[in-house]
Write a protein that holds these residues in place. Structure first.
Motif, PDB file in Angstrom:
ATOM      1  N   GLY A 195      33.068  65.974  67.014  1.00  0.00           N
ATOM      2  CA  GLY A 195      33.973  66.117  65.810  1.00  0.00           C
ATOM      3  C   GLY A 195      35.227  66.640  66.115  1.00  0.00           C
ATOM      4  O   GLY A 195      36.301  66.854  65.331  1.00  0.00           O
ATOM      5  N   SER A 216      30.056  68.851  64.804  1.00  0.00           N
ATOM      6  CA  SER A 216      30.520  69.936  64.073  1.00  0.00           C
ATOM      7  C   SER A 216      30.739  69.847  62.524  1.00  0.00           C
ATOM      8  O   SER A 216      31.497  69.032  62.106  1.00  0.00           O
ATOM      9  CB  SER A 216      32.082  70.334  64.786  1.00  0.00           C
ATOM     10  OG  SER A 216      32.320  71.445  63.963  1.00  0.00           O
ATOM     11  N   ARG A 217      30.119  70.649  61.772  1.00  0.00           N
ATOM     12  CA  ARG A 217      30.202  70.606  60.232  1.00  0.00           C
ATOM     13  C   ARG A 217      31.626  71.212  59.850  1.00  0.00           C
ATOM     14  O   ARG A 217      32.196  70.521  58.912  1.00  0.00           O
ATOM     15  CB  ARG A 217      28.993  71.384  59.787  1.00  0.00           C
ATOM     16  CG  ARG A 217      27.528  71.187  59.811  1.00  0.00           C
ATOM     17  CD  ARG A 217      26.761  71.972  59.250  1.00  0.00           C
ATOM     18  NE  ARG A 217      26.729  72.329  57.959  1.00  0.00           N
ATOM     19  CZ  ARG A 217      26.247  71.504  56.736  1.00  0.00           C
ATOM     20  NH1 ARG A 217      25.644  70.433  57.382  1.00  0.00           N
ATOM     21  NH2 ARG A 217      26.213  71.862  55.672  1.00  0.00           N
ATOM     22  N   ALA A 218      32.091  71.928  60.533  1.00  0.00           N
ATOM     23  CA  ALA A 218      33.597  72.508  60.314  1.00  0.00           C
ATOM     24  C   ALA A 218      34.570  71.306  60.303  1.00  0.00           C
ATOM     25  O   ALA A 218      35.451  71.295  59.366  1.00  0.00           O
ATOM     26  CB  ALA A 218      34.023  73.784  61.058  1.00  0.00           C
ATOM     27  N   GLN A 256      37.642  64.223  64.124  1.00  0.00           N
ATOM     28  CA  GLN A 256      37.822  64.585  62.586  1.00  0.00           C
ATOM     29  C   GLN A 256      38.625  65.995  62.387  1.00  0.00           C
ATOM     30  O   GLN A 256      39.226  65.869  61.361  1.00  0.00           O
ATOM     31  CB  GLN A 256      36.535  64.750  62.114  1.00  0.00           C
ATOM     32  CG  GLN A 256      35.468  63.265  62.111  1.00  0.00           C
ATOM     33  CD  GLN A 256      34.526  63.357  61.217  1.00  0.00           C
ATOM     34  OE1 GLN A 256      34.766  63.804  60.059  1.00  0.00           O
ATOM     35  NE2 GLN A 256      33.308  62.930  61.804  1.00  0.00           N
ATOM     36  N   ARG A 304      37.233  66.359  55.254  1.00  0.00           N
ATOM     37  CA  ARG A 304      37.339  65.877  53.887  1.00  0.00           C
ATOM     38  C   ARG A 304      38.095  67.003  52.998  1.00  0.00           C
ATOM     39  O   ARG A 304      38.553  66.369  51.808  1.00  0.00           O
ATOM     40  CB  ARG A 304      35.676  66.280  53.453  1.00  0.00           C
ATOM     41  CG  ARG A 304      34.699  65.470  54.096  1.00  0.00           C
ATOM     42  CD  ARG A 304      33.263  65.765  53.849  1.00  0.00           C
ATOM     43  NE  ARG A 304      32.336  64.982  54.109  1.00  0.00           N
ATOM     44  CZ  ARG A 304      30.961  65.058  54.336  1.00  0.00           C
ATOM     45  NH1 ARG A 304      30.751  66.115  53.667  1.00  0.00           N
ATOM     46  NH2 ARG A 304      30.103  64.282  54.717  1.00  0.00           N
ATOM     47  N   ARG A 315      30.024  70.090  70.785  1.00  0.00           N
ATOM     48  CA  ARG A 315      29.756  69.629  69.953  1.00  0.00           C
ATOM     49  C   ARG A 315      30.765  68.479  69.596  1.00  0.00           C
ATOM     50  O   ARG A 315      31.910  68.422  69.928  1.00  0.00           O
ATOM     51  CB  ARG A 315      29.504  70.472  68.564  1.00  0.00           C
ATOM     52  CG  ARG A 315      28.364  71.320  68.624  1.00  0.00           C
ATOM     53  CD  ARG A 315      28.477  72.177  67.350  1.00  0.00           C
ATOM     54  NE  ARG A 315      27.003  72.943  67.177  1.00  0.00           N
ATOM     55  CZ  ARG A 315      26.139  72.720  66.490  1.00  0.00           C
ATOM     56  NH1 ARG A 315      26.228  71.793  65.602  1.00  0.00           N
ATOM     57  NH2 ARG A 315      25.126  73.609  66.415  1.00  0.00           N
ATOM     58  N   ALA A 358      36.342  74.583  63.836  1.00  0.00           N
ATOM     59  CA  ALA A 358      35.749  73.416  64.555  1.00  0.00           C
ATOM     60  C   ALA A 358      36.077  73.420  65.943  1.00  0.00           C
ATOM     61  O   ALA A 358      35.316  73.029  66.639  1.00  0.00           O
ATOM     62  CB  ALA A 358      35.903  72.218  63.836  1.00  0.00           C
ATOM     63  N   PRO A 395      25.267  67.288  68.684  1.00  0.00           N
ATOM     64  CA  PRO A 395      25.399  67.455  67.132  1.00  0.00           C
ATOM     65  C   PRO A 395      26.940  67.565  66.748  1.00  0.00           C
ATOM     66  O   PRO A 395      27.560  67.913  67.419  1.00  0.00           O
ATOM     67  CB  PRO A 395      24.522  68.789  66.643  1.00  0.00           C
ATOM     68  CG  PRO A 395      24.625  69.600  67.890  1.00  0.00           C
ATOM     69  CD  PRO A 395      24.509  68.614  69.158  1.00  0.00           C
ATOM     70  N   VAL A 430      33.909  68.095  60.096  1.00  0.00           N
ATOM     71  CA  VAL A 430      33.701  67.019  59.099  1.00  0.00           C
ATOM     72  C   VAL A 430      34.309  67.683  57.446  1.00  0.00           C
ATOM     73  O   VAL A 430      34.902  66.801  56.960  1.00  0.00           O
ATOM     74  CB  VAL A 430      32.286  67.020  58.866  1.00  0.00           C
ATOM     75  CG1 VAL A 430      32.010  66.103  57.514  1.00  0.00           C
ATOM     76  CG2 VAL A 430      31.480  66.417  60.052  1.00  0.00           C
ATOM     77  N   TRP A 431      34.000  69.102  57.375  1.00  0.00           N
ATOM     78  CA  TRP A 431      34.565  69.446  56.209  1.00  0.00           C
ATOM     79  C   TRP A 431      36.294  69.809  56.322  1.00  0.00           C
ATOM     80  O   TRP A 431      36.741  69.666  55.240  1.00  0.00           O
ATOM     81  CB  TRP A 431      34.046  70.931  55.821  1.00  0.00           C
ATOM     82  CG  TRP A 431      32.732  70.553  55.340  1.00  0.00           C
ATOM     83  CD1 TRP A 431      31.455  70.784  55.721  1.00  0.00           C
ATOM     84  CD2 TRP A 431      32.322  70.067  53.644  1.00  0.00           C
ATOM     85  NE1 TRP A 431      30.453  70.370  54.867  1.00  0.00           N
ATOM     86  CE2 TRP A 431      31.094  70.080  53.650  1.00  0.00           C
ATOM     87  CE3 TRP A 431      33.426  69.725  52.819  1.00  0.00           C
ATOM     88  CZ2 TRP A 431      30.567  69.457  52.519  1.00  0.00           C
ATOM     89  CZ3 TRP A 431      32.952  69.350  51.708  1.00  0.00           C
ATOM     90  CH2 TRP A 431      31.340  69.497  51.378  1.00  0.00           C
TER      91      TRP A 431
END
Length: 259
Positions: free
Chosen positions: A77, A11-13, A80, A19, A75, A66, A9, A15-16
């Motif tokens: 990312g 890492s949402r951190a 990013q 962004r 994970r 992240a 999966p 991605v953010w």
């Protein structure tokens, strides 16, 4: 035989972080645009830029978070998160450079070559319009000591020219430096022979204004050039006003050496 490939999966951190860093850059660009295109006061512009810096710090925190998650769980990312770090550092680099440069400098925003009678700013309609109706504050004698200590080279310029020639030289140098000529008065030979020039310089990024007054005064066998440069924004100029003098003095010297 088909093989089932299960991707780790994201890492949402991470991605953010990317962004948020992009949004920080966009916010910083908006602040510069407001300063240069909308010509807003420094207060709102700096508020928006401060928000951009806050977002850049947040992007760094997210990238750090992240990195920890990616290291522990594997994970995806990392790219990013690295991009978020790079963009954030790119935005923070210039303010950090200015802050480091300002540490040894005095808390002054007004530099002059004459402490007794600093060059006066003109009161003509052109000058008042260029300053948006504002007048630079009176010279503060308390600034003399820190200026002498930090900028000892800011001294009057003496040239072996007639007042009219020195006046034309100062006008030419003002234009060559890219300063906006606001107004000028040639030497008044009926009174004291003094000439005045007022110009406007801008900071490289936000375009904040610096009011510059140049005085041409005849002496017995020479002509004296005095300069005063005042920042419209802030209590510290990050050395900009002294650099205005350095550039002016160097340009005058170069012009005098021309054949």
């Amino acid at each position: 035989m088909r093989r089932l490939i299960v991707e780790e999966p994201l890492s949402r951190a991470a991605v953010w972080s990317r962004r948020t860093a992009i949004f920080a850059l966009a916010t910083a660009a908006v602040s510069v645009g407001l300063a240069r295109l909308a010509n807003l006061d420094a207060g709102p512009v700096l508020t928006v830029f401060a928000a951009a810096l806050t977002l850049a710090f947040l992007a760094l925190l997210l990238a750090g978070s992240a990195g920890v998650v990616i290291w522990r769980t594997g994970r995806r990312g990392a790219g990013q998160a690295a991009l978020g770090c790079f963009l954030s550092f790119a935005l923070l680099a210039y303010p950090a450079y200015l802050a480091a440069r300002a540490l040894p400098l005095p808390m002054i925003a007004d530099v002059t070559t004459d402490f007794e009678t600093p060059p006066a700013f003109m009161i003509s309609a052109k000058a008042r319009e260029a300053r948006a109706g504002q007048t630079p504050p009176a010279w503060n004698p308390a600034d003399e000591a820190p200026q002498r200590e930090s900028y000892p080279k800011v001294q009057p310029i003496f040239v072996d020219l007639e007042p009219a020639q020195a006046y034309q030289l100062a006008l030419r140098v003002t234009k060559d430096l890219g300063w906006k000529l606001v107004d000028s008065n040639p030497p008044n030979l009926r009174v004291d022979g003094v000439a005045q020039i007022e110009a406007l310089a801008r900071s490289p990024v936000f375009g904040f204004a610096y009011d510059i007054a140049i005085r041409v005064r005849p002496l017995a066998s020479q002509t004296r050039l005095d300069l005063r440069s005042v920042s419209r924004v802030g209590r510290q100029d990050f050395g900009a006003n002294a650099r205005h003098f350095d550039r002016f003095a160097a340009a005058v010297q170069a012009a005098l050496q021309e054949p």
